[in-house]
Design an enzyme around this catalytic site. Sequence first.
Site, mmCIF file in Angstrom:
data_model
loop_
_atom_site.group_PDB
_atom_site.id
_atom_site.type_symbol
_atom_site.label_atom_id
_atom_site.label_comp_id
_atom_site.label_asym_id
_atom_site.label_seq_id
_atom_site.Cartn_x
_atom_site.Cartn_y
_atom_site.Cartn_z
ATOM 1 N N TYR A 1 23.951 16.969 45.435
ATOM 2 C CA TYR A 1 24.021 16.685 46.722
ATOM 3 C C TYR A 1 23.159 15.691 47.110
ATOM 4 C CZ TYR A 1 26.542 21.123 47.332
ATOM 5 O OH TYR A 1 27.479 22.261 47.067
ATOM 6 N N ARG B 1 15.638 24.296 46.100
ATOM 7 C CA ARG B 1 16.864 24.427 45.231
ATOM 8 C C ARG B 1 16.907 23.497 44.143
ATOM 9 N NH1 ARG B 1 19.897 28.180 42.660
ATOM 10 N NH2 ARG B 1 21.985 28.287 43.196
ATOM 11 N N GLY C 1 23.750 35.188 42.955
ATOM 12 C CA GLY C 1 24.661 34.807 43.878
ATOM 13 C C GLY C 1 25.938 35.562 44.053
ATOM 14 N N ARG C 2 27.071 35.322 43.381
ATOM 15 C CA ARG C 2 28.403 35.853 43.432
ATOM 16 C C ARG C 2 28.151 37.266 42.861
ATOM 17 N NH1 ARG C 2 30.936 32.147 38.951
ATOM 18 N NH2 ARG C 2 28.739 32.189 38.117
ATOM 19 N N CYS D 1 31.245 40.921 39.229
ATOM 20 C CA CYS D 1 31.550 39.686 39.321
ATOM 21 C C CYS D 1 32.366 39.223 38.190
ATOM 22 C CB CYS D 1 30.406 38.851 39.847
ATOM 23 S SG CYS D 1 30.821 37.006 39.769
ATOM 24 N N ALA E 1 46.382 46.396 40.999
ATOM 25 C CA ALA E 1 46.847 46.620 42.339
ATOM 26 C C ALA E 1 46.734 47.962 42.526
ATOM 27 C CB ALA E 1 48.297 45.949 42.390
ATOM 28 N N GLU F 1 50.750 55.981 35.808
ATOM 29 C CA GLU F 1 50.887 54.863 35.119
ATOM 30 C C GLU F 1 51.522 55.250 33.968
ATOM 31 O OE1 GLU F 1 50.359 51.863 32.456
ATOM 32 O OE2 GLU F 1 50.094 52.058 34.722
ATOM 33 N N ASN G 1 48.034 44.445 32.923
ATOM 34 C CA ASN G 1 47.969 43.359 31.927
ATOM 35 C C ASN G 1 46.430 42.849 31.871
ATOM 36 O OD1 ASN G 1 50.433 42.978 31.512
ATOM 37 N ND2 ASN G 1 50.966 41.752 33.733
#
Length: 667
Positions: free
Chosen positions: A182, A230, A341-342, A365, A415, A434, A442
Amino acid sequence: MKEKYSNLFAPFSIGNCEIKNKFTMAPMGPAGLCEKDGAFNQKAIDYYVERAKGGTGLIMTGICYVENEIEKCAMPSMPCPTLNPANFIKTGRIMTERVHAYDSKIFLQLTAGFGRVALPIVLEGEAVAPSPIENKWDPRIKCRELTTKEVEAYVKKFAEAAMVAKMAGFDGVEIHAVHEGYLLDQFAISLFNNRTDKYGGDLKGRLRFTTEIVEAIKNTCGEDFPVSLRYSVKSYIKGINQGGLPDEDFKELGRDLDEGLEAAKILEEAGYDAFNADAGTYDSWYWNHPPMYFEKGMYLHLTEELKKVVNVPVLAAGRMENPDLASRAIEEGKTDALSLGRALLADPYVPKKIRQNNLEDIRPCLSCHDGCMGRIGEGGNLSCAVNPSAGREKVYGIEPAINKKKVMIIGGGLAGMEAARVCAIKGHNVNIYEKGYKLGGNIIPGGVPDFKEDDRALVKWYEKQLTDLDIEINLNAKVNKDIVLNENPDTVIVATGSTPIILDIPGINDNNVLTASDVLLDEDKAGDEIIVIGAGLVGCETALWLRQKGKKVTVIEASSEILGGPHSMPFMNYDMLKDLLNYDGVDIKTNTTVKSINNEGVLIETKEGEISLKADTVVMAVGYKPQRELYKELEKEIGDVYLLGDARKVKNIMHAIWDSYEVARGI
């Protein structure tokens, strides 16, 4: 809490700010979390408070502009405390007071801006940089050089913004950033800074912008007001827009480790109270936003060295959510605290679940970036592929249903499992059917490669949630229309998935032709020389996995680009997978089609003509086709029926989960 994790819950301090445990929330761009005047909105308050409620000791907000005139960006894109200080303080105090109720601390992250890496979709004014240079994303955009007075104006705005943060009840600020390439990092790196004024020249000159910022904040807010930085310890720049891989030998064009350590000493002396550390720049973007192809804890070798030269706390990011890894890193002196973070997007309650020893309940994650940075890059709001409510916790949560229904779900892939989970939380009576012997669809073959361990963990997480919700799971249960009608459900969800596309090529039915799923589920079926037909995500990941197992692999792709090109998936994942395929020696032939297959290999057609390639195994990976036959039968018979996941449209994990969440929460 297990004794071996006790060090994760010991307090530490940044300046005079004591933090209750070693869990900090890494800053992530708060796209969609502010108003046009720069103040945080209610979604932002709910978002950060949820992570405090989940046990995080210190929350670092995402970037906030300190000004919006010199580098003018579209609003509302990111918060800005100096546009309307009074309203920022008012909304900020609501946030900080609620966060403090959970005994958590919160720092406001302040940014100088983007410089050469500004996303064109956000930029409204002139593009700026330390020195004239092209914009990374669009070389037609030319960045002008900031004047000395403009840099000095930035420094004053940092001090002003920090005082607004202090008045709003924030416990400190974090400066963004000598990190990720940055604007401040561009000033610090000689590759991008050719200035001849006081903000250029040697290392101290290139860091002057950053050192003046902390000095101005301390003068304005007091020496005891904590200021974190940071910080990317090393740049990993092999070339402009080209990163270096973890094991690759290359000449560092950015900040190498020696300079990174020397710079850290200068920055600590200037007054910074902590280093929130990682590695990389936009030119090596996968380092700052690590995909699943990285090992976990991938910055620890750098933070270990950083700790040797500074006396203030070092926070380590880099896929650090595994408690065994994290606890060991602290014990071995490689970091003082964790920066998640994630992981906190996927599950805001990671710290609390570790403390309560509920590790199996932590939603993983996937390091896919589809719901977070991928969405932000396309102008969307910050969220998460596996947690659709992230960033919109209150407005997009799950509420109990008024009328309880009997819901029949056909298909146990992602799903189907997500739909079952949400319907059960709402209070419906849910049965899932199922046809296979286990749940997952998958993602079972897709999760086989070593680098897809979190895909496997996600399936286990769903299995645990469905069991805890007392959902009836029927395996090896192939369903037809008559079975559905006999069950007489109120609502039917068809999530029957997709099957591999098989091209009509001479020789396609020979014994040496397999699908990617066949090979992933039984690697012994693959020989030593393999041709993969199709360079989409499945084909490329399968090829990389086979190559890493010592196979000779060639990938054939009919189009001019692999993976659908750089705009088909989050850039950091695209770039790293592409680089790994090249580095590991996977032979990729684009603009090439397969004419026929035989026992010796394949006959391909290139621009130069037809060529025979030797192979003992051919792997078909050209995509998937939806399985909608049952839905077409049921839509004429069932009043309330939905088609979800790959059966509706073959996309990715995020869309399968998000669509199912959306539909199920409305039932």
